[in-house]
Each structure stands twice: as structure tokens, then as C-alpha cells.
Design an enzyme around this catalytic site. Structure first.
Site, PDB file in Angstrom:
ATOM      1  N   ASP A  30       0.855  -1.189   0.000  1.00 10.71           N
ATOM      2  CA  ASP A  30       0.000   0.000   0.000  1.00 10.71           C
ATOM      3  C   ASP A  30       0.890   1.237   0.000  1.00 10.71           C
ATOM      4  OD1 ASP A  30      -1.788   2.095   0.587  1.00 10.71           O
ATOM      5  OD2 ASP A  30      -3.095   0.743   1.719  1.00 10.71           O
ATOM      6  N   GLU A  37       0.735  -7.467 -10.070  1.00 10.18           N
ATOM      7  CA  GLU A  37       1.736  -7.174 -11.094  1.00 10.18           C
ATOM      8  C   GLU A  37       1.214  -7.514 -12.489  1.00 10.18           C
ATOM      9  OE1 GLU A  37       6.417  -8.313 -12.053  1.00 10.18           O
ATOM     10  OE2 GLU A  37       5.431  -9.024 -10.223  1.00 10.18           O
TER      11      GLU A  37
END
Length: 212
Positions: free
Chosen positions: A118, A194
Site C-alpha cells: 500500500d 503485477e
């Protein structure tokens, strides 16, 4: 990230103590005993749905992996992944990384992975970033001398902040990529985030730093 509540997740985690370790503080300093070998220990903080840690465990059977994820409704997906792949060198912890020192003793871990953490972009939340100096102090305590931190993100701001944080802490930069997927780096294992972000055309940043 909005999390979908899964009321059954906690019970499922409890039903698989061979993978999801309850009361991990009992194994502080004893993780190699739990794995039944003297192989090095690598941990991932913020395991998410578990693709990275499970695939790493399959690719590196001579390393013990521990995935740490605070959200029950998320780590249950990592458990599902592990139940399919059945790695013998993987354990999962449903705990908060703020309490790492309760679970690992000094010099017990060889490497730490931070993947798509985060970014906490607001300045007032700086101390929550997993590359903030107080976290680096904690990592240094549990890592072996010369232990490494591998960091990957699609957030340019967080990456730049982290490089400065690493430098100010005195860490050695061993590798840096400003566009991982268009580099010659080999052996990259993607996380769910990703793959999602790279498909959108987002650049992936990665670095490896070493503690003194």
C-alpha cells in the site's frame, strides 16, 4: 482496495494448521525446527492472494518461505493456492507485520520481500509505509547480517520515496530496475497485482537492497 468479506474464511484457516500457523509467537527462534530443516528463511510481507509466495516455494525447494498477510479474507486465497500446489516449504501467517518482532528472533530471516505494498500517498500516513525507517529498523533486527530486502511496485512515488528511505538508512543498493518487464532480469515471478497492472501498461519498478 475494497475487500469482500468472507465469513467462512477464518474457519478455513483454522482447519489447515499444517499451512496456516496459529500462535506464531510460539515459533519465534524455532522456525527451522518447524520446517524440519536448516534451510534459509525468506518472508513476504503482504502476501495477498499468494501467487508469488507459492510459486517461489515451488521454484526454490531449498528455501523455507513464510507469507504474512493481515487480512483473513485475502490470505484464504493464498491458502487455496497452497492446497493445490502442496508445497512442503511454505507456511502462512494471518498477522500484522507491525508485530514482526513477536514472531522472529534476531538474525532468523535471510530475505524479505515487499510486493506492491500500500503506497499510503498522504504525507500524514508516511509512518504506515512498509519502507519507512521504523519498519527498516524492525527488518534489520530479524535479518541475518547482510540480509536483503527485495521491493517491487508499480507506484513511482512510493518507489522514489523508498529509494530515499533506503539510502538515508545506509542500505546498499544491489539492483534497481525502472522498467522490470522491459529489462533483461531473469526469474521474475509475478504477483496477481503485477500481472493486472502490467497488462494496463503500468511500468513495474524493482530493487534489491542489502543491510550492513
Amino acid at each position: 482496495m475494497r475487500l469482500r468479506h468472507k465469513p467462512w474464511a477464518k474457519d478455513k484457516l483454522l482447519n489447515h494448521p499444517e499451512l496456516v500457523i496459529q500462535e506464531p509467537e510460539k515459533y519465534k527462534g524455532k522456525w527451522q525446527e518447524l520446517f524440519g530443516n536448516s534451510n534459509p528463511i525468506h518472508i513476504e510481507i503482504g502476501t495477498g492472494k499468494g501467487r508469488f509466495i507459492n510459486e517461489m516455494a515451488k521454484a526454490h525447494p531449498d528455501i523455507n518461505f513464510i507469507g504474512i498477510e493481515a487480512y483473513t479474507s485475502v490470505i484464504v486465497s493464498a491458502l487455496d493456492y497452497a492446497l493445490e500446489s502442496e508445497p512442503t516449504n511454505l507456511k502462512l501467517l494471518n498477522v500484522n507485520a507491525q508485530n514482526l518482532l513477536d514472531y522472529f528472533t534476531e538474525g532468523e530471516v535471510e530475505r524479505i520481500y515487499l510486493n506492491f505494498s500500500d503506497p499510503w500517498p498522504k504525507n500524514r500516513h508516511e509512518k504506515r509505509r512498509l519502507t519507512y525507517k521504523s519498519y527498516l529498523e524492525m527488518y534489520e533486527k530479524i535479518l541475518v547480517k547482510g540480509g536483503e530486502l527485495h521491493f517491487k511496485t508499480d507506484n513511482q512515488g512510493l518507489f522514489e520515496y523508498s529509494l530515499i528511505s533506503f539510502s538515508q538508512y545506509g542500505l546498499k543498493l544491489n539492483f534497481v530496475s525502472l522498467d522490470l518487464h522491459n529489462s533483461d532480469f531473469e526469474g521474475n515471478i509475478m504477483t496477481e497485482y503485477e500481472e493486472k497492472f502490467s497488462k494496463k501498461g503500468n511500468r513495474i519498478y524493482r530493487c534489491e537492497v542489502q543491510f550492513p
